[in-house]
Motif scaffolding. Structure first.
Motif, PDB file in Angstrom:
ATOM      1  N   ILE A 437       1.101  -0.951   0.078  1.00 19.44           N
ATOM      2  CA  ILE A 437       0.015   0.382  -0.472  1.00 19.44           C
ATOM      3  C   ILE A 437       0.577   1.129  -0.494  1.00 19.44           C
ATOM      4  CG2 ILE A 437      -1.910   1.151   1.254  1.00 19.44           C
ATOM      5  CD1 ILE A 437      -2.774  -1.303   2.640  1.00 19.44           C
ATOM      6  N   SER A 438       0.587   2.267  -0.897  1.00 17.54           N
ATOM      7  CA  SER A 438       0.921   3.381  -0.877  1.00 17.54           C
ATOM      8  C   SER A 438       0.323   4.459  -0.821  1.00 17.54           C
ATOM      9  CB  SER A 438       1.804   3.925  -2.472  1.00 17.54           C
ATOM     10  OG  SER A 438       2.692   5.000  -2.333  1.00 17.54           O
ATOM     11  N   ILE A 439       1.014   5.765   0.330  1.00 14.75           N
ATOM     12  CA  ILE A 439      -0.309   6.775   0.524  1.00 14.75           C
ATOM     13  C   ILE A 439       0.740   7.549   0.722  1.00 14.75           C
ATOM     14  CG2 ILE A 439      -1.145   7.386   2.128  1.00 14.75           C
ATOM     15  CD1 ILE A 439      -1.575   4.916   3.503  1.00 14.75           C
ATOM     16  N   LYS A 440       0.652   9.058  -0.025  1.00 13.62           N
ATOM     17  CA  LYS A 440       1.286   9.613  -0.469  1.00 13.62           C
ATOM     18  C   LYS A 440       0.801  11.707  -0.589  1.00 13.62           C
ATOM     19  CE  LYS A 440       2.633   8.988  -5.449  1.00 13.62           C
ATOM     20  NZ  LYS A 440       3.904   8.929  -6.102  1.00 13.62           N
ATOM     21  N   ASN A 441       1.780  11.935  -0.682  1.00 13.84           N
ATOM     22  CA  ASN A 441       1.383  13.925  -0.982  1.00 13.84           C
ATOM     23  C   ASN A 441      -0.011  14.186   0.324  1.00 13.84           C
ATOM     24  OD1 ASN A 441       3.081  14.143  -2.237  1.00 13.84           O
ATOM     25  ND2 ASN A 441       2.061  13.305  -3.574  1.00 13.84           N
ATOM     26  N   ILE A 442      -0.164  13.669   1.260  1.00 15.21           N
ATOM     27  CA  ILE A 442      -1.189  13.858   3.072  1.00 15.21           C
ATOM     28  C   ILE A 442      -0.948  15.203   3.605  1.00 15.21           C
ATOM     29  CG2 ILE A 442      -2.640  12.732   3.984  1.00 15.21           C
ATOM     30  CD1 ILE A 442      -2.648  11.086   1.293  1.00 15.21           C
ATOM     31  N   TYR A 443      -2.507  15.960   3.107  1.00 17.11           N
ATOM     32  CA  TYR A 443      -2.714  16.979   4.200  1.00 17.11           C
ATOM     33  C   TYR A 443      -3.175  16.523   5.443  1.00 17.11           C
ATOM     34  CZ  TYR A 443       1.163  19.075   0.024  1.00 17.11           C
ATOM     35  OH  TYR A 443       1.536  18.391  -0.161  1.00 17.11           O
ATOM     36  N   MET A 459      -0.772 -11.853  11.592  1.00 20.07           N
ATOM     37  CA  MET A 459      -0.190 -10.694   9.995  1.00 20.07           C
ATOM     38  C   MET A 459      -0.570  -9.755  10.254  1.00 20.07           C
ATOM     39  SD  MET A 459      -0.546 -12.052   7.278  1.00 20.07           S
ATOM     40  CE  MET A 459      -1.248 -13.707   6.698  1.00 20.07           C
ATOM     41  N   ASN A 460       0.398  -9.683  10.330  1.00 23.14           N
ATOM     42  CA  ASN A 460       0.917  -7.670  10.196  1.00 23.14           C
ATOM     43  C   ASN A 460       0.933  -6.589   8.616  1.00 23.14           C
ATOM     44  OD1 ASN A 460       4.368  -7.924  12.076  1.00 23.14           O
ATOM     45  ND2 ASN A 460       2.433  -8.501  12.410  1.00 23.14           N
ATOM     46  N   LEU A 461       0.604  -6.086   8.818  1.00 24.68           N
ATOM     47  CA  LEU A 461       0.276  -5.237   8.171  1.00 24.68           C
ATOM     48  C   LEU A 461       1.755  -5.311   6.839  1.00 24.68           C
ATOM     49  CD1 LEU A 461      -1.295  -1.565   9.704  1.00 24.68           C
ATOM     50  CD2 LEU A 461      -2.427  -3.925   8.350  1.00 24.68           C
ATOM     51  N   LYS A 462       1.892  -5.113   6.529  1.00 23.38           N
ATOM     52  CA  LYS A 462       3.099  -5.390   5.367  1.00 23.38           C
ATOM     53  C   LYS A 462       3.099  -4.313   4.174  1.00 23.38           C
ATOM     54  CE  LYS A 462       5.807  -8.975   3.644  1.00 23.38           C
ATOM     55  NZ  LYS A 462       5.490 -10.659   3.109  1.00 23.38           N
ATOM     56  N   ASN A 463       4.210  -3.942   3.871  1.00 22.65           N
ATOM     57  CA  ASN A 463       4.503  -3.169   2.644  1.00 22.65           C
ATOM     58  C   ASN A 463       3.358  -1.731   2.995  1.00 22.65           C
ATOM     59  OD1 ASN A 463       6.644  -5.253   2.564  1.00 22.65           O
ATOM     60  ND2 ASN A 463       5.640  -6.560   0.475  1.00 22.65           N
ATOM     61  N   ILE A 464       3.721  -1.159   4.182  1.00 21.24           N
ATOM     62  CA  ILE A 464       3.116   0.361   4.176  1.00 21.24           C
ATOM     63  C   ILE A 464       4.524   1.495   3.615  1.00 21.24           C
ATOM     64  CG2 ILE A 464       1.385   1.794   4.401  1.00 21.24           C
ATOM     65  CD1 ILE A 464      -0.021  -0.344   5.846  1.00 21.24           C
ATOM     66  N   GLU A 465       4.306   2.132   2.260  1.00 22.10           N
ATOM     67  CA  GLU A 465       4.586   3.613   2.972  1.00 22.10           C
ATOM     68  C   GLU A 465       3.895   4.374   2.343  1.00 22.10           C
ATOM     69  OE1 GLU A 465       8.182   4.876  -0.520  1.00 22.10           O
ATOM     70  OE2 GLU A 465       7.264   3.186  -0.884  1.00 22.10           O
ATOM     71  N   ILE A 466       4.323   4.974   2.918  1.00 21.15           N
ATOM     72  CA  ILE A 466       3.963   6.837   3.974  1.00 21.15           C
ATOM     73  C   ILE A 466       5.059   7.940   3.057  1.00 21.15           C
ATOM     74  CG2 ILE A 466       2.747   8.301   4.871  1.00 21.15           C
ATOM     75  CD1 ILE A 466       1.419   5.889   6.521  1.00 21.15           C
ATOM     76  N   SER A 467       4.527   8.981   2.422  1.00 20.49           N
ATOM     77  CA  SER A 467       5.945  10.116   2.373  1.00 20.49           C
ATOM     78  C   SER A 467       4.574  10.773   1.850  1.00 20.49           C
ATOM     79  CB  SER A 467       6.447   9.800   1.055  1.00 20.49           C
ATOM     80  OG  SER A 467       6.127   9.100   0.058  1.00 20.49           O
ATOM     81  N   GLY A 468       5.588  12.197   1.747  1.00 23.97           N
ATOM     82  CA  GLY A 468       4.640  13.758   1.795  1.00 23.97           C
ATOM     83  C   GLY A 468       3.484  14.064   2.497  1.00 23.97           C
ATOM     84  N   LEU A 469       3.617  13.597   4.020  1.00 23.40           N
ATOM     85  CA  LEU A 469       2.323  13.694   4.796  1.00 23.40           C
ATOM     86  C   LEU A 469       2.939  15.052   5.450  1.00 23.40           C
ATOM     87  CD1 LEU A 469       0.035  11.220   6.768  1.00 23.40           C
ATOM     88  CD2 LEU A 469       1.731  12.796   7.742  1.00 23.40           C
ATOM     89  N   THR A 470       2.120  15.823   5.665  1.00 21.60           N
ATOM     90  CA  THR A 470       2.057  16.835   6.913  1.00 21.60           C
ATOM     91  C   THR A 470       1.496  16.809   7.577  1.00 21.60           C
ATOM     92  OG1 THR A 470       2.739  18.382   5.129  1.00 21.60           O
ATOM     93  CG2 THR A 470       2.229  19.203   6.425  1.00 21.60           C
ATOM     94  N   ALA A 471       0.702  16.895   8.377  1.00 15.22           N
ATOM     95  CA  ALA A 471      -0.598  16.532  10.066  1.00 15.22           C
ATOM     96  C   ALA A 471      -0.019  17.185  10.672  1.00 15.22           C
ATOM     97  CB  ALA A 471      -0.355  15.475   9.544  1.00 15.22           C
ATOM     98  N   GLY A 484       7.646  -3.616   7.803  1.00 16.57           N
ATOM     99  CA  GLY A 484       8.227  -3.513   6.654  1.00 16.57           C
ATOM    100  C   GLY A 484       7.484  -1.835   6.551  1.00 16.57           C
ATOM    101  N   LEU A 485       6.829  -1.596   7.028  1.00 16.68           N
ATOM    102  CA  LEU A 485       6.690   0.568   6.984  1.00 16.68           C
ATOM    103  C   LEU A 485       8.253   1.347   6.177  1.00 16.68           C
ATOM    104  CD1 LEU A 485       4.191   1.898   7.602  1.00 16.68           C
ATOM    105  CD2 LEU A 485       5.042   1.984  10.019  1.00 16.68           C
ATOM    106  N   LYS A 486       7.506   2.010   5.753  1.00 15.07           N
ATOM    107  CA  LYS A 486       8.841   3.321   5.554  1.00 15.07           C
ATOM    108  C   LYS A 486       7.690   4.786   5.637  1.00 15.07           C
ATOM    109  CE  LYS A 486      10.900   0.491   1.939  1.00 15.07           C
ATOM    110  NZ  LYS A 486      11.133   0.326   0.803  1.00 15.07           N
ATOM    111  N   LEU A 487       8.493   5.535   6.538  1.00 12.76           N
ATOM    112  CA  LEU A 487       8.000   6.204   6.503  1.00 12.76           C
ATOM    113  C   LEU A 487       9.168   7.611   6.105  1.00 12.76           C
ATOM    114  CD1 LEU A 487       6.332   6.430  10.135  1.00 12.76           C
ATOM    115  CD2 LEU A 487       5.352   5.844   8.033  1.00 12.76           C
ATOM    116  N   ASN A 488       8.348   8.813   5.167  1.00  9.20           N
ATOM    117  CA  ASN A 488       9.302   9.909   4.152  1.00  9.20           C
ATOM    118  C   ASN A 488       9.246  11.094   3.702  1.00  9.20           C
ATOM    119  OD1 ASN A 488      11.858  10.085   3.152  1.00  9.20           O
ATOM    120  ND2 ASN A 488      11.569   8.724   1.260  1.00  9.20           N
ATOM    121  N   ASN A 489       9.726  11.678   4.186  1.00  2.80           N
ATOM    122  CA  ASN A 489       9.414  13.146   4.328  1.00  2.80           C
ATOM    123  C   ASN A 489       7.843  13.391   4.880  1.00  2.80           C
ATOM    124  OD1 ASN A 489      11.519  14.049   2.287  1.00  2.80           O
ATOM    125  ND2 ASN A 489      10.235  13.252   0.733  1.00  2.80           N
TER     126      ASN A 489
END
Length: 560
Positions: A437-443, A459-471, A484-489
């Motif tokens: 699952i890819s989630i990006k550019n979230i405000y 059964m973990n949540l697997k391979n989720i990438e969240i990037s460009g999030l401002t909150a 496999g969670l990736k947080l970037n920007n």
């Protein structure tokens, strides 16, 4: 000279205005034509023959006092015998019972037309159907069609399901004057006098229900005894191809508003869906086990989840085994609702290839909502979400909950919060999976919590990438049983001193992440299952000085 300068200034201002309009137009066009991340077949639109009739040609009477069920049926039958065509509903109030659709039919409700479905429940016989993801008996929908091809709803008219005659209502959700009006209309109250039922039959039917379905009843006769309780969805189209909604308003449904089920080539655009905010199970759109779907340029203001993607529930869903796949959701606005875009909890047949972009959520209980529980089974995968704007979210802006128990997140939080458990159960066909699952550019401008991610221990949540999030939110991230969670920007303005809570998660990467908390526990890591967690500081934020590692975490599980 001054006149010349003024002319030059005026020209420059005009050119800048034009350039700005062009720039904005280009941005909008880019968003609307955003590349789809998976191979998306071309969605086929309905082909409607060039035959036209008007319901007034068949004796329809305006005003909302006379029943026009037969006029609608005759108009549809007439064009159907010619191979199909357009049925026009002109301006006015048109009272009717159920409308049964046929292939190659376009229902065109002109601006000013209000189609009001009768509140006389005897007009709606019970049929075998699917509701809440299960095979069951239910009253036939006000608009119903099965095994069709080429169906369209067009025009700017309004389709109203008279839901107030079907739904129970909770006192806590109404003003004093609204509550008084319901009581005066008839119906019955529960023992505590805080729930209103449309009838005694409804109250009896509701007593042993599990999320609006009676599992203990088997025969048609048993269901018929609680006929009033079996409130239908407003629009039910099943096992069909090439279905279009373009322009109308659908509102005030007895249950869900629009329910396309097992539909291939589905387009919903320029459509308004609304239910009272207090309406029980007042979902906006439930796309279930459909293939090749486009939902765009529409607005939703409803009493439950707004735009929902589903594929059946538990064994019934697994036995059917039809996923929801190849779905584009873009350029939509959601006002009130339990979720802006929701995946699950009925996802037992699987969901794959979902693109969501350029959507705005204004005050929805949750923004992006993923939910399931043990017993469902099914795989949710290949999900791409980008360019989402949220404001004033009362609970979690982004929520993944694998312990869903049938309540809204607001109700769950009021009862003490989400379940956190370390107990494992064996993995089998009943185990739900969410991955890739890819989630990006979230405000996110205002929320009780920015992001809540919770998988299952087995059964973990697997391979989720969240990037460009401002909150900006009260709470930051909760990360539980993720792999496999990736947080970037990531940029976070959080009230709580702890910004990221990580529990029993592994293969986590956090980089280019800044937040306002100076606490030594801004990042809190605990749980013996934690492994391979990488934290990379920025020039602004030294993560090593703001991270607390609990004694339950194994040595060398966290890398700074």
């Amino acid at each position: 000279m001054k006149i010349k300068q003024l002319c030059v200034l005026t020209l420059a201002t005009t050119l800048w205005g034009c350039s700005k309009q062009i720039l904005n137009s280009n941005i909008t066009q880019q968003l609307q034509t955003k590349a789809i991340e998976f191979k998306m077949p071309k969605i086929q639109e309905p082909i409607i023959p060039n035959n036209t009739v008007n319901i007034t040609d068949f004796g329809a009477i305006n005003g909302g006092f006379e029943l026009n069920t037969q006029a609608f049926a005759d108009a549809i039958e007439t064009v159907s015998k010619k191979g199909g065509g357009k049925v026009i509903i002109p301006p006015g109030i048109w009272l009717t019972g159920p409308i049964i659709l046929k292939s190659n039919i376009e229902l065109h409700a002109q601006a000013g037309a209000l189609i009001k479905f009768s509140s006389d429940k005897s007009l709606y016989p019970i049929i075998e159907t699917s509701f809440e993801g299960l095979n069951t008996w239910r009253c036939i929908s006000p608009i119903y069609g099965k095994n069709l091809e080429n169906v369209a709803f067009t025009g700017k008219g309004i389709w109203d399901g008279s839901g107030e005659a079907w739904r129970l209502v909770k006192k806590e959700k109404l003003t004093a004057s609204q509550w008084k009006k319901f009581i005066e209309s008839g119906g019955v109250l529960n023992d505590k006098k805080d729930v209103w039922y449309p009838s005694e039959q409804y109250r009896i039917g509701n007593q042993n229900a599990d999320q609006n379905v009676r599992h203990d009843l088997k025969t048609k006769e048993e269901f018929e005894a609680i006929h009033d309780f079996l409130r239908p969805v407003l629009v039910s189209i099943q096992n069909s191809k090439r279905v279009l909604f373009d322009g109308p308003v659908f509102q005030n449904s007895p249950a869900w508003c629009l329910h396309p089920f097992l539909v291939e080539d589905l387009i919903i655009r320029n459509t308004t869906v609304r239910n009272p905010w207090f309406s029980q199970n007042g979902d906006g759109l439930d796309v279930e086990s459909c293939k090749n779907v486009l939902i765009e340029n529409s607005s939703f203001d409803v009493g439950d989840d707004a735009i929902c993607v589903k594929s059946g529930k538990d064994k019934d869903g697994r036995d059917r085994g039809v996923p929801c796949e190849n779905i584009i959701i873009r350029n939509n606005v959601v006002y009130h609702g339990h979720g802006g875009v929701t995946v699950g909890s009925e996802m037992s047949g699987g969901i794959k290839n979902l693109h969501v972009s350029n959507c705005t959520f204004i005050g929805t209980d949750v923004g992006l909502r993923f939910k399931s529980t043990r017993g469902r089974g099914g795989i949710v995968e290949n999900i791409f979400i980008s360019d989402i704007w949220m404001i004033d979210i009362p609970s979690q802006a982004i929520s993944f909950d694998l312990y869903y128990g049938g309540k809204s997140i607001a109700e769950t939080l009021a009862e003490g919060g989400n379940t956190i458990s370390t107990a494992m159960v064996p993995v089998n066909e009943e185990t739900p999976q969410f991955k890739d699952i890819s989630i990006k550019n979230i405000y996110i401008n205002g929320a009780q919590q920015a992001v809540f991610l919770q998988g299952l221990p087995e059964m973990n949540l697997k391979n989720i990438e969240i990037s460009g999030l401002t909150a900006k939110a009260d709470k930051g991230f909760s990360i539980i049983d993720a792999n496999g969670l990736k947080l970037n920007n990531i940029n976070l303005d959080i009230k709580n001193s702890t910004v990221l809570d990580i529990y029993n998660s592994k293969n986590i990467s956090i980089k280019n992440t800044d937040f306002n908390s100076a606490s030594t526990k801004a990042i809190n890591i605990k749980g013996e299952s934690c492994k391979n967690i990488e934290l990379i500081s920025t020039e602004k934020t030294n993560l090593s000085q703001r991270t607390f590692i609990d004694k339950t975490v194994q040595e060398n599980a966290v890398k700074m």
